[in-house]
Design a protein around this motif. Structure first.
Motif, PDB file in Angstrom:
ATOM      1  N   LEU A 271      31.653  14.063  60.238  1.00 35.59           N
ATOM      2  CA  LEU A 271      32.594  14.412  59.178  1.00 35.59           C
ATOM      3  C   LEU A 271      31.897  15.009  57.957  1.00 35.59           C
ATOM      4  CD1 LEU A 271      34.961  11.284  59.291  1.00 35.59           C
ATOM      5  CD2 LEU A 271      35.442  13.582  60.158  1.00 35.59           C
ATOM      6  N   ALA A 272      30.563  14.917  57.914  1.00 33.72           N
ATOM      7  CA  ALA A 272      29.806  15.469  56.793  1.00 33.72           C
ATOM      8  C   ALA A 272      29.447  16.931  57.007  1.00 33.72           C
ATOM      9  CB  ALA A 272      28.539  14.649  56.560  1.00 33.72           C
ATOM     10  N   CYS A 273      29.830  17.504  58.144  1.00 30.82           N
ATOM     11  CA  CYS A 273      29.599  18.931  58.391  1.00 30.82           C
ATOM     12  C   CYS A 273      30.644  19.776  57.670  1.00 30.82           C
ATOM     13  CB  CYS A 273      29.633  19.211  59.893  1.00 30.82           C
ATOM     14  SG  CYS A 273      28.293  18.411  60.809  1.00 30.82           S
ATOM     15  N   ARG A 274      30.486  21.081  57.749  1.00 26.46           N
ATOM     16  CA  ARG A 274      31.364  21.988  57.006  1.00 26.46           C
ATOM     17  C   ARG A 274      32.798  21.940  57.513  1.00 26.46           C
ATOM     18  NH1 ARG A 274      28.814  26.240  58.042  1.00 26.46           N
ATOM     19  NH2 ARG A 274      30.200  27.206  59.580  1.00 26.46           N
ATOM     20  N   ASP A 275      32.982  21.835  58.847  1.00 25.18           N
ATOM     21  CA  ASP A 275      34.321  21.805  59.408  1.00 25.18           C
ATOM     22  C   ASP A 275      34.272  21.124  60.773  1.00 25.18           C
ATOM     23  OD1 ASP A 275      33.284  23.750  61.216  1.00 25.18           O
ATOM     24  OD2 ASP A 275      33.924  25.376  59.892  1.00 25.18           O
ATOM     25  N   ALA A 276      35.435  21.038  61.422  1.00 24.98           N
ATOM     26  CA  ALA A 276      35.541  20.338  62.703  1.00 24.98           C
ATOM     27  C   ALA A 276      34.669  20.984  63.772  1.00 24.98           C
ATOM     28  CB  ALA A 276      37.005  20.311  63.162  1.00 24.98           C
ATOM     29  N   ARG A 277      34.585  22.322  63.765  1.00 20.62           N
ATOM     30  CA  ARG A 277      33.785  23.000  64.783  1.00 20.62           C
ATOM     31  C   ARG A 277      32.310  22.652  64.640  1.00 20.62           C
ATOM     32  NH1 ARG A 277      35.049  29.189  65.836  1.00 20.62           N
ATOM     33  NH2 ARG A 277      36.965  28.120  66.461  1.00 20.62           N
TER      34      ARG A 277
END
Length: 532
Positions: A271-277
Motif C-alpha cells: 500500500l506504500a507504492c504509488r498505485d495498485a499496479r
C-alpha cells in the motif's frame, strides 16, 4: 564442540550494527511529517524496494534456521510451498490489492469499515494485533535461540529472555523515529547481509564435504531407508504431512493468501507504492526472489545431513552429530554447525545474518502493529474529541511501537515453553501459530471480497469462531479437554483450512449486502471498483 565466539566475530557483528546506526541516522534526519508519511512512507516506495522489504519481512529467523532444519530432517517438499504462494499472489494481485486502493485505506482492516461497519474493522484489527504478537513473538524466540547459543552456549529460559530483550530493543530503536521509510531501506541492508551469510555458509559446507557433487546428489536421492531427500513434490494424502501437494494447494495457499492480503505487516509495503499496479508488481517481484533464497537455505540443510549423517559421502570423516548441546538437539542444527565448525569472521557474518532477519522482521511487525493501533483504534477515538495536529498521531505511533515491542517480547518468552510442549519443528511451530489470526480473517475477507453477504454481527462472530476452532485443535487443548487424539495429528495447513471454513460459513450467515464497495472521499489513490 568448541563454540568460542571470538573477537573477530564480535567485530563483524559490531560493524553490522554500526551500519544500521549510520543508515538509520541518514534516513531519519527529516523525520515523518504525518501518519501517511510514518506508516506508508508517503506512497513513494518503488515496487522493487517494496519487493525486497516484503521478502525481508517474511524471511524471518524461522526461515533462516527452520528451512535448513527441514532440509536436514526431511526432503525438498518445503520448496513446493512456493506453488501455493504463486497462486495466492495471483489472487491478491487481481482481487485484493485493487480493492484496498479503491477504498483508499491505510490499513487493510479499514476495508471492513466500508463493508460491515466500524466494529467489524476494529475487531479485525484487534485480531491482527493478537495474531501478529503471537507470530512475531514466535519468530523472535527462534532468533533468540541463536543469540542465546552465541552468548551462553546453551538455550535456557534466562538466555531466551536476555536474547529476546536485546533483539526487541534493537528493533524498536531502529524503527521508532522515521517509520516505514526507515524500515524498508533498512530491510534492504538486512536482506543483503543475511543472503550473503547464507551463500557464504553454503560455500563453506561444500568445501568441508570431500565427496564430489555427483556423489552427493546420488547419495541424497538414495538415502538410507529408501528415502529420496531431493524429492520436491509429495503426493501423500496423509493429513499429518504439512508440505504435501494436497496441503500446498489448500492450507498453504490460504496461509500465503492471509500473509499477502490480510497481514498488515506485508500489505503495508504494497500500500506504500504509488498505485495498485505498482503494489501488485512489488508482490510478484518478491515471489521471484524468494524461490532462490529458500533453495539456498534448504540445500544447506541437506548438506548438513551429509556432513553429520552420511559417513560414506564424508569418506569416513562425519562430524560429531548435534544432540548434546541443549535440550533441543537437532532443532538447532545450523547454529550447532556455525558455532562448532565455522571459522572466525565467517561465524560473525552468519550471526549477523541471523540477527538481521530477527531485527528486520520485528521492525516491520512493530511498525505494522502501530499503524493498526493508531489508524484503526486511536485516531477515530481521539479525533471525535477534537481536531489535533498530525504530529500528535505520529507521536502516538511511536508509543504504540514501544507497547507492541513489550508484548512481542513477552510472547517470545512464552514461546519457549509452548514449543517445548508441542515438540514441533521450528518452522512448523511458527507457521502454525499464524493460523490463529488468519483463520477468522480469511473467512470474513473471502466473504467481503467475493460475495455480497455478511453483516457486522456475522463478521464479529466469524473472527471468534476461526480463532476458537484453531485453538481447539492444539495439542495442549486436546489433552486438557480429552478430545480425540487424531485431532493432534492434523498438520497446521489443515487446521487453517478447518478454521477458515468455519469462519467463512459463519460470516456468510449474515444478511445480504446490497451496497457496492466504492472509494472513500478525498483519497488520491481511490478509484471506483464495485464488488463482483
Amino acid at each position: 564442540m568448541s563454540p568460542q565466539f571470538g573477537l573477530l566475530d564480535w567485530a563483524v557483528v559490531l560493524a553490522y550494527f554500526m551500519a544500521l546506526v549510520l543508515m538509520s541516522w541518514m534516513l531519519n534526519r527529516g523525520g515523518a511529517r504525518d501518519t501517511r508519511d510514518y506508516f506508508l512512507a508517503g506512497g513513494r516506495i518503488p515496487a522493487w524496494l517494496a519487493a525486497i522489504s516484503v521478502l525481508a519481512t517474511t524471511q524471518s529467523a524461522a526461515t533462516f534456521l527452520g528451512v535448513p532444519d527441514n532440509g536436514y530432517r526431511s526432503d525438498y517438499s518445503y520448496m513446493a510451498t512456493n506453488i501455493g504462494a504463486v497462486f495466492a499472489a495471483m489472487l491478491v494481485g487481481k482481487f485484493f490489492i485493487p480493492r484496498f486502493y479503491a477504498a483508499g485505506v491505510s490499513t487493510v482492516y479499514e476495508l471492513l469499515d466500508v463493508r460491515y461497519g466500524r466494529r467489524a474493522m476494529r475487531a479485525a484489527g484487534l485480531m491482527f494485533l493478537v495474531g501478529r504478537i503471537l507470530a512475531g513473538g514466535a519468530r523472535l524466540y527462534l532468533a533468540a535461540i541463536a543469540v542465546s547459543m552465541i552468548i551462553f552456549l546453551e538455550v535456557t529460559p534466562q538466555g531466551i529472555i536476555i536474547a529476546s530483550l536485546v533483539l526487541a530493543l534493537a528493533s524498536l530503536v531502529f524503527s521508532l523515529h522515521g517509520g516505514l521509510r526507515t524500515v524498508v531501506w533498512i530491510d534492504l541492508l538486512q536482506f543483503i547481509v543475511y543472503v550473503s551469510a547464507a551463500v557464504a555458509i553454503l560455500v563453506f559446507i561444500l568445501h568441508r564435504i570431500p565427496g564430489s557433487m555427483p556423489e552427493i546428489v546420488h547419495g541424497l536421492i538414495h538415502a538410507p531407508g529408501g528415502e529420496n531427500k531431493l524429492r520436491v513434490l509429495d503426493f501423500s494424502l496423509k493429513l499429518d504431512k504439512p508440505y504435501s501437494m494436497l496441503a500446498v494447494m489448500t492450507g498453504i495457499l490460504l496461509l500465503h493468501l492471509g500473509n499477502f492480503a490480510l497481514d498488515q505487516d506485508t500489505t503495508q509495503r504494497l500500500l506504500a507504492c504509488r498505485d495498485a499496479r505498482q503494489g501488485a508488481r512489488g508482490l510478484y517481484m518478491s515471489l521471484m526472489a524468494i524461490i532462490p533464497v529458500t533453495l539456498v537455505l534448504i540445500v544447506i540443510g541437506s548438506l548438513l545431513h551429509v556432513f553429520y549423517q552420511r559417513p560414506e559421502l564424508m569418506h569416513g570423516e562425519t562430524g560429531a552429530a548435534p544432540g548434546a548441546t541443549s535440550g533441543y538437539g537437532n532443532v538447532t542444527v545450523l547454529m550447532y554447525f556455525i558455532l562448532s565448525e565455522v571459522p572466525a569472521g565467517l561465524r560473525g557474518l552468519v550471526a549477523a545474518g541471523i540477527i538481521a532477519t530477527a531485527v528486520g522482521t520485528t521492525m516491520s511487525a512493530l511498525n505494522a502493529m502501530a499503524s493498526v493501533m493508531v489508524e484503526d483504534f486511536y485516531r477515530p477515538w481521539r479525533s471525535a474529541r477534537g481536531k489535533l495536529d498530525e504530529r500528535h498521531f505520529v507521536h502516538a505511533g511511536r508509543i504504540s511501537n514501544a507497547i507492541m515491542a513489550a508484548a512481542t517480547l513477552a510472547m517470545a518468552v512464552f514461546s519457549y515453553y509452548w514449543q517445548k510442549y508441542s515438540a514441533l519443528p521450528l518452522l512448523d511451530f511458527v507457521l502454525g501459530v499464524m493460523s490463529f489470526a488468519y483463520a477468522g480473517l480469511l473467512g470474513i475477507y473471502l466473504t467481503a471480497v467475493f460475495t455480497r453477504r455478511g453483516s457486522e454481527r456475522s463478521a464479529l462472530a466469524a473472527l471468534a469462531v476461526g480463532f476458537l476452532v484453531v485453538l481447539l485443535m492444539q495439542g495442549y487443548v486436546v489433552d486438557l479437554l480429552g478430545l480425540p487424539q487424531e485431532i493432534k495429528r492434523l498438520a497446521f495447513p489443515w487446521q487453517l483450512c478447518v478454521g477458515t471454513a468455519a469462519a467463512f460459513v459463519t460470516c456468510m450467515a449474515g444478511s445480504r449486502k446490497s451496497a457496492p464497495l466504492v472509494a472513500r472521499e478525498n483519497t488520491p489513490l481511490a478509484i471506483e471498483l464495485p464488488l463482483r
